[in-house]
Scaffold this active site. Structure first.
Site, PDB file in Angstrom:
ATOM      1  N   CYS A 161       3.167  -4.632 -17.903  1.00  0.00           N
ATOM      2  CA  CYS A 161       2.187  -3.814 -17.173  1.00  0.00           C
ATOM      3  C   CYS A 161       2.317  -3.981 -15.665  1.00  0.00           C
ATOM      4  O   CYS A 161       1.482  -3.503 -14.915  1.00  0.00           O
ATOM      5  CB  CYS A 161       0.768  -4.122 -17.631  1.00  0.00           C
ATOM      6  SG  CYS A 161       0.256  -5.800 -17.223  1.00  0.00           S
ATOM      7  N   HIS A 199       0.829  -1.202   0.000  1.00  0.00           N
ATOM      8  CA  HIS A 199       0.000   0.000   0.000  1.00  0.00           C
ATOM      9  C   HIS A 199       0.869   1.260   0.000  1.00  0.00           C
ATOM     10  O   HIS A 199       0.596   2.225  -0.702  1.00  0.00           O
ATOM     11  CB  HIS A 199      -0.932  -0.022   1.209  1.00  0.00           C
ATOM     12  CG  HIS A 199      -1.999   0.990   1.095  1.00  0.00           C
ATOM     13  ND1 HIS A 199      -3.175   0.746   0.429  1.00  0.00           N
ATOM     14  CD2 HIS A 199      -2.032   2.282   1.462  1.00  0.00           C
ATOM     15  CE1 HIS A 199      -3.894   1.850   0.430  1.00  0.00           C
ATOM     16  NE2 HIS A 199      -3.227   2.795   1.065  1.00  0.00           N
TER      17      HIS A 199
HETATM   18  C1  PEP Z   1       1.203  -8.228 -12.272  1.00  0.00           C
HETATM   19  O1  PEP Z   1       1.078  -9.306 -11.688  1.00  0.00           O
HETATM   20  O2  PEP Z   1       2.301  -7.727 -12.570  1.00  0.00           O
HETATM   21  C2  PEP Z   1       0.006  -7.462 -12.650  1.00  0.00           C
HETATM   22  C3  PEP Z   1       0.093  -6.386 -13.401  1.00  0.00           C
HETATM   23  O3  PEP Z   1      -1.187  -7.873 -12.124  1.00  0.00           O
HETATM   24  P1  PEP Z   1      -1.645  -7.539 -10.599  1.00  0.00           P
HETATM   25  O4  PEP Z   1      -0.611  -6.636  -9.993  1.00  0.00           O
HETATM   26  O5  PEP Z   1      -2.977  -6.929 -10.710  1.00  0.00           O
HETATM   27  O6  PEP Z   1      -1.642  -8.915 -10.004  1.00  0.00           O
END
Ligand code: PEP
Ligand code: MG
Length: 564
Positions: A496, A199
């Site tokens: 991402c 967080h």
């Molecule tokens: C990841 O795992 O890098 C991702 C983008 O998905 P999340 O953080 O939502 O699990």
């Protein structure tokens, strides 16, 4: 602990942690006040009859002190902050809850226990009334904590309001600690717990504050000590040399100014294009991301729209929500991810079973096996949102582990006229990226989960934050495998995960062959500006070098030496 206490760590000591938001800032340390534990309050003995009047006066005096301190702060604040503080001061002296607590003290309860019980009673009542009253619950709890701290002779709980720009150090930060954090007064964050996806990291990124988490030895640094936080290198320097600190801050400031001036589109200094996009979780987030030079949405985390829902939203309602994001980025690429429910993001309406290891359990695409209708309806809603807005999204599935899963998903997406892709978060999928690409049109690498599963280290664990660092050469080797597979068939491979928010790592990812980077909106300018200052050749050289390093720390240092 007082503002003038001497530091216990020697001057110039450099503490190491995991860097999560780039930038450098320095200032005196402030720490959130701590409260006595509720079980200590519960265990306190009853007050003798002859002492109850004095205990009641002690309680009233504490409530008055809290109210007048809030009023004094309101007088120094402006705008909405002044109004909020004044309203909280008024609530601190509200006869109803004061009377209830006083009655409990007169019946023998020690003042702190009476405060907890009286506030609990009013919290229940306000919650049942709903609306504006329910919104006062947080204020009431805040008053409770302040009065208890006053009774115990402790500093005010929560983040203290510093008189000069300061650095906030803490074990970890809860959303309540950071509500209304003023970035002109709190200039950097560092915590002893938390990982790159904690967080604290998310808040720091939103506010654009330099931040380092999982810092070893941070507990020893006392309030009032001057520290320099370097969110690029992941260090906290205790009592730094003032001239060196000033020089480092000035360099970081120049970089920040360059970032603010960057207008996109994403490209290296020698014009190698890499789309820089934003991660969003709803329409409001998308509209605010639209204010940055982001070239689209690289990850729309749809599950975050429904965290507090007991029942599955209908197709129409889902379509309306998705359309908001598509509208905000009209004419630009939007990648919608289907529900990544489970593990740390359970959704009530999915009906998750109790699991010993939820991160290795039924989450992401795996839910579709037991509940195919849920995915079908979501894909219908995404297609409807595309039609309604005229912006046809790309659609990807989370947690793909096999070629078969990718193939089945792609068929479902294509049957609705949409462009299918999958996330690469599981090492198995990275290793077989070439075969997965026989079925889908793009890949998006989720480095948060890819790090967790590659390193067999819980991404929520503060103790393991050094392992879940996306600079781990093993994680980057899997990124390279996926990027190579994409390049071989000329299909896009983006990143991402949070790795794309780190400007230096973004350059390395580019060198590894990644074609787009998607990060929190606050990171877009920093990433774009950094990329625009380096050549593709430098990125490739850094990418080669990091893969041969023995650790994440060495990988980062090696990249810094090449990319500056
Ligand atoms: C990841 O795992 O890098 C991702 C983008 O998905 P999340 O953080 O939502 O699990
Ligand atoms: Mg993930």
């Amino acid at each position: 602990m007082t503002a003038s206490s001497p530091p216990t760590s020697p001057s110039g000591t450099v503490l190491h942690g995991v860097p999560v938001v780039a930038g450098v800032a320095h200032g005196p340390v402030i720490r959130p006040g701590r409260l006595p534990a509720l079980d200590e309050i519960d265990a306190a003995p009853e007050i003798d009859e002859e002492d109850r009047a004095a205990e009641a006066s002690r309680f009233i005096a504490a409530a008055n002190a809290v109210a007048s301190r809030l009023r004094a702060r309101a007088a120094h604040a402006t705008g909405a902050a002044a109004e909020v503080l004044a309203a909280t001061a008024t609530l601190a002296q509200d006869r109803a809850w004061l009377g209830t607590a006083e009655k409990l003290v007169n019946a023998g309860a020690p003042a702190p226990r009476a405060v907890v019980a009286a506030v609990d009673q009013f919290v229940d009542m306000f919650t049942q009334m709903g609306g504006l009253m329910a919104e006062r619950v947080t204020d009431l709890r805040d008053i409770r904590d302040r009065v208890i701290a006053e009774l115990a002779g402790l500093p005010e709980p929560g983040v203290p309001l510093p008189a000069v720009p300061s650095v906030l150090l803490a074990d970890d930060l809860a959303p309540a600690d950071t509500a209304g954090l003023d970035p002109s007064l709190v200039v950097a964050l560092a915590t002893s717990l938390g990982g790159p996806t904690s967080h604290t990291a998310i808040i720091a990124r939103q506010l654009g504050l330099p931040c380092v988490v999982a810092v070893e030895g941070l507990d020893e640094v006392e309030a009032g000590t001057t520290v320099l936080v370097d969110g690029t290198r992941g260090t906290v320097t205790v009592s730094p040399d003032p001239a060196v600190a000033a020089e480092q801050v000035a360099t970081a400031k120049r970089e920040a100014e360059l970032a603010a001036r960057w207008t996109g589109p994403g490209a290296t200094a020698d014009a190698h294009a890499v789309a820089i996009m934003a991660n969003v979780q709803d329409g409001a987030g998308a509209r605010s991301a639209r204010q940055t030079p982001a070239e689209g949405v690289g990850l729309f985390r749809t599950e975050l729209c429904f965290l507090n829902r007991d029942t599955e939203p209908g197709v129409d309602e889902q379509a309306r929500i998705y359309a908001e994001v598509l509208e905000a980025f009209a004419g630009q690429k939007v990648v919608v991810r289907t529900l990544d429910a489970g593990s740390d993001k359970p959704l009530k309406f999915v009906g998750h079973h109790e699991e010993a290891n939820p991160a290795l359990g039924v989450r992401g695409i795996r839910i579709a096996a037991g509940n195919p209708g849920l995915l079908e309806r979501q894909l219908d809603a995404i297609a409807a949102a595309g039609e309604r807005t005229g912006n046809q999204p790309w659609v990807m599935a989370p947690m793909i582990a096999t070629v078969g899963e990718a193939k089945a998903f792609a068929a479902q997406v294509r049957s609705r006229g949409l462009t299918p892709g999958v996330m690469i978060e599981v090492p198995a999928a990275a290793l077989l990226a070439d075969r997965i690409l026989e079925h889908v049109d793009f890949l998006s690498i989720g480095t948060n989960d890819l790090s967790q599963y590659t390193m067999a280290a819980d991404r929520m664990s503060a103790d393991l934050a050094m392992l879940t660092d996306p600079w781990q050469p093993a994680v980057l080797a899997l990124v390279a495998t996926a990027a190579r597979a994409g390049a071989a068939v000329d299909k896009p491979v983006g990143v991402c995960g949070e790795a794309a928010a780190d400007p230096l790592l973004a350059c390395v990812l580019t060198g590894l062959g990644v074609t787009s980077l998607s990060a929190a909106a606050a990171a877009v300018n920093g990433v774009g500006a950094k990329l625009s200052q380096v050549t593709l050749r430098q990125c490739r050289e850094a990418a080669d070098v990091v893969l041969s390093q023995p650790s994440a720390v060495d990988a980062r240092a090696a990249a810094l030496a090449i990319l500056g």
